[in-house]
Design a protein around this motif. Structure first.
Motif, PDB file in Angstrom:
ATOM      1  N   ALA A 209      10.421   0.094  12.151  1.00 40.05           N
ATOM      2  CA  ALA A 209      10.239   0.479  10.821  1.00 40.05           C
ATOM      3  C   ALA A 209       8.581   0.107  10.687  1.00 40.05           C
ATOM      4  CB  ALA A 209      11.077  -0.076   9.945  1.00 40.05           C
ATOM      5  N   PHE A 210       8.332  -1.189  10.950  1.00 40.80           N
ATOM      6  CA  PHE A 210       6.975  -1.671  10.764  1.00 40.80           C
ATOM      7  C   PHE A 210       5.843  -0.720  11.433  1.00 40.80           C
ATOM      8  CE2 PHE A 210       3.391  -4.202  11.611  1.00 40.80           C
ATOM      9  CZ  PHE A 210       2.820  -4.491  10.335  1.00 40.80           C
ATOM     10  N   VAL A 211       6.101  -0.687  12.819  1.00 41.70           N
ATOM     11  CA  VAL A 211       5.214   0.013  13.587  1.00 41.70           C
ATOM     12  C   VAL A 211       5.148   1.503  13.079  1.00 41.70           C
ATOM     13  CG1 VAL A 211       4.837   0.769  15.923  1.00 41.70           C
ATOM     14  CG2 VAL A 211       5.378  -1.505  15.667  1.00 41.70           C
ATOM     15  N   HIS A 212       6.492   2.070  12.770  1.00 46.18           N
ATOM     16  CA  HIS A 212       6.335   3.440  12.195  1.00 46.18           C
ATOM     17  C   HIS A 212       5.500   3.803  10.955  1.00 46.18           C
ATOM     18  CE1 HIS A 212       7.474   7.347  10.548  1.00 46.18           C
ATOM     19  NE2 HIS A 212       7.962   6.786   9.434  1.00 46.18           N
ATOM     20  N   PHE A 213       5.529   2.910  10.112  1.00 48.35           N
ATOM     21  CA  PHE A 213       4.631   2.940   8.744  1.00 48.35           C
ATOM     22  C   PHE A 213       3.379   2.529   9.117  1.00 48.35           C
ATOM     23  CE2 PHE A 213       8.997   2.916   7.078  1.00 48.35           C
ATOM     24  CZ  PHE A 213       8.737   4.194   5.953  1.00 48.35           C
ATOM     25  N   LEU A 214       3.087   1.452   9.903  1.00 44.93           N
ATOM     26  CA  LEU A 214       1.761   1.205  10.314  1.00 44.93           C
ATOM     27  C   LEU A 214       0.870   2.430  11.033  1.00 44.93           C
ATOM     28  CD1 LEU A 214      -0.363  -1.192  10.398  1.00 44.93           C
ATOM     29  CD2 LEU A 214       0.528  -1.599  12.819  1.00 44.93           C
ATOM     30  N   THR A 215       1.589   3.483  11.703  1.00 43.80           N
ATOM     31  CA  THR A 215       1.023   4.374  12.474  1.00 43.80           C
ATOM     32  C   THR A 215       0.870   5.272  11.371  1.00 43.80           C
ATOM     33  OG1 THR A 215       2.967   5.223  13.359  1.00 43.80           O
ATOM     34  CG2 THR A 215       1.801   3.771  14.855  1.00 43.80           C
ATOM     35  N   GLU A 216       1.675   5.503  10.438  1.00 50.77           N
ATOM     36  CA  GLU A 216       1.597   6.657   9.464  1.00 50.77           C
ATOM     37  C   GLU A 216       0.358   6.516   8.652  1.00 50.77           C
ATOM     38  OE1 GLU A 216       3.379   9.502   9.276  1.00 50.77           O
ATOM     39  OE2 GLU A 216       4.431   9.065  11.053  1.00 50.77           O
ATOM     40  N   TYR A 217       0.177   5.013   8.467  1.00 53.44           N
ATOM     41  CA  TYR A 217      -1.095   4.633   7.487  1.00 53.44           C
ATOM     42  C   TYR A 217      -2.252   4.847   8.327  1.00 53.44           C
ATOM     43  CZ  TYR A 217      -4.296   2.194   4.718  1.00 53.44           C
ATOM     44  OH  TYR A 217      -5.327   1.838   4.034  1.00 53.44           O
ATOM     45  N   LEU A 218      -2.162   4.228   9.642  1.00 52.40           N
ATOM     46  CA  LEU A 218      -3.663   3.852  10.275  1.00 52.40           C
ATOM     47  C   LEU A 218      -3.978   5.198  11.157  1.00 52.40           C
ATOM     48  CD1 LEU A 218      -3.263   0.470  11.763  1.00 52.40           C
ATOM     49  CD2 LEU A 218      -4.562   1.193   9.720  1.00 52.40           C
ATOM     50  N   ILE A 219      -2.904   5.960  11.760  1.00 50.97           N
ATOM     51  CA  ILE A 219      -3.381   6.986  12.482  1.00 50.97           C
ATOM     52  C   ILE A 219      -3.170   8.319  11.733  1.00 50.97           C
ATOM     53  CG2 ILE A 219      -2.616   8.252  14.487  1.00 50.97           C
ATOM     54  CD1 ILE A 219      -1.885   5.405  15.796  1.00 50.97           C
ATOM     55  N   TYR A 220      -2.109   8.656  11.089  1.00 54.17           N
ATOM     56  CA  TYR A 220      -1.619   9.907  10.501  1.00 54.17           C
ATOM     57  C   TYR A 220      -1.856  10.010   9.209  1.00 54.17           C
ATOM     58  CZ  TYR A 220       1.201  10.032  14.734  1.00 54.17           C
ATOM     59  OH  TYR A 220       1.255   9.770  16.033  1.00 54.17           O
ATOM     60  N   GLY A 221      -2.160   8.879   8.442  1.00 55.13           N
ATOM     61  CA  GLY A 221      -2.566   8.981   7.042  1.00 55.13           C
ATOM     62  C   GLY A 221      -1.564   9.720   6.121  1.00 55.13           C
ATOM     63  N   THR A 222      -0.431   9.250   6.533  1.00 56.43           N
ATOM     64  CA  THR A 222       0.667  10.199   5.453  1.00 56.43           C
ATOM     65  C   THR A 222       1.065   9.215   4.532  1.00 56.43           C
ATOM     66  OG1 THR A 222       2.203   9.500   7.069  1.00 56.43           O
ATOM     67  CG2 THR A 222       1.428  11.730   7.328  1.00 56.43           C
ATOM     68  N   THR A 223       0.706   8.000   4.450  1.00 52.25           N
ATOM     69  CA  THR A 223       1.234   7.001   3.497  1.00 52.25           C
ATOM     70  C   THR A 223       0.212   5.988   2.962  1.00 52.25           C
ATOM     71  OG1 THR A 223       3.078   5.303   3.119  1.00 52.25           O
ATOM     72  CG2 THR A 223       1.750   5.027   5.059  1.00 52.25           C
ATOM     73  N   THR A 224       0.443   5.371   1.956  1.00 54.87           N
ATOM     74  CA  THR A 224      -0.686   4.607   1.368  1.00 54.87           C
ATOM     75  C   THR A 224      -0.510   3.189   1.598  1.00 54.87           C
ATOM     76  OG1 THR A 224       0.730   4.129  -0.517  1.00 54.87           O
ATOM     77  CG2 THR A 224      -0.461   6.144  -0.813  1.00 54.87           C
ATOM     78  N   VAL A 225      -1.497   2.486   1.400  1.00 56.06           N
ATOM     79  CA  VAL A 225      -1.428   0.953   1.552  1.00 56.06           C
ATOM     80  C   VAL A 225      -0.360   0.452   0.852  1.00 56.06           C
ATOM     81  CG1 VAL A 225      -3.296   0.300  -0.155  1.00 56.06           C
ATOM     82  CG2 VAL A 225      -3.033  -0.904   1.983  1.00 56.06           C
TER      83      VAL A 225
END
Length: 127
Positions: free
Chosen positions: A81-97
């Motif tokens: 879950a952590f890696v998923h959301f980290l990549t969504e933020y850093l790579i894909y830009g689909t979530t917020t900080v």
């Protein structure tokens, strides 16, 4: 029940909110989790099922903290879950900080606590 068990029950219960959002309120899932991306109903249901599985792991592990295999699987669910959301933020830009911070708090606390509790370790040395 040990404190870690109560923590896992809390996290599992909070995850149930995301399950509800995924199945019945995809707009809130979009606003609260993936605000920088389009979220379809299929995506919401997929997120809901994935979260329901991790919720189930939290509950099962909370009552079976001495089961090393179950603890490992639950631990890995937090890592994933952590890696998923980290990549969504850093790579894909689909979530917020903001969302990443919330996930980091719950997943990070759980990962560290479970490492300390169950002695899960990675052996980098060959036998």
């Amino acid at each position: 029940m040990k404190a870690l068990g109560w923590w896992l029950m809390l996290v599992g219960s909070l995850r149930l909110v995301s399950v509800w959002l995924g199945f019945f309120n995809v707009r809130s899932l979009h606003r609260g989790v993936y605000s920088k991306s389009q979220v379809t109903e299929v995506h919401g249901r997929t997120f809901g099922i994935w979260t329901l599985l991790t919720c189930t792991l939290c509950y099962l592990c909370a009552f079976n903290l001495e089961n090393k295999a179950l603890c490992l699987v639950t631990f890995l669910s937090f890592v994933y879950a952590f890696v998923h959301f980290l990549t969504e933020y850093l790579i894909y830009g689909t979530t917020t900080v903001r969302n990443l911070s919330a996930v980091s708090f719950f997943a990070g606390t759980s990962i560290i606590w479970m490492l300390l509790h169950s002695g899960i370790h990675i052996n980098l040395k060959e036998p």
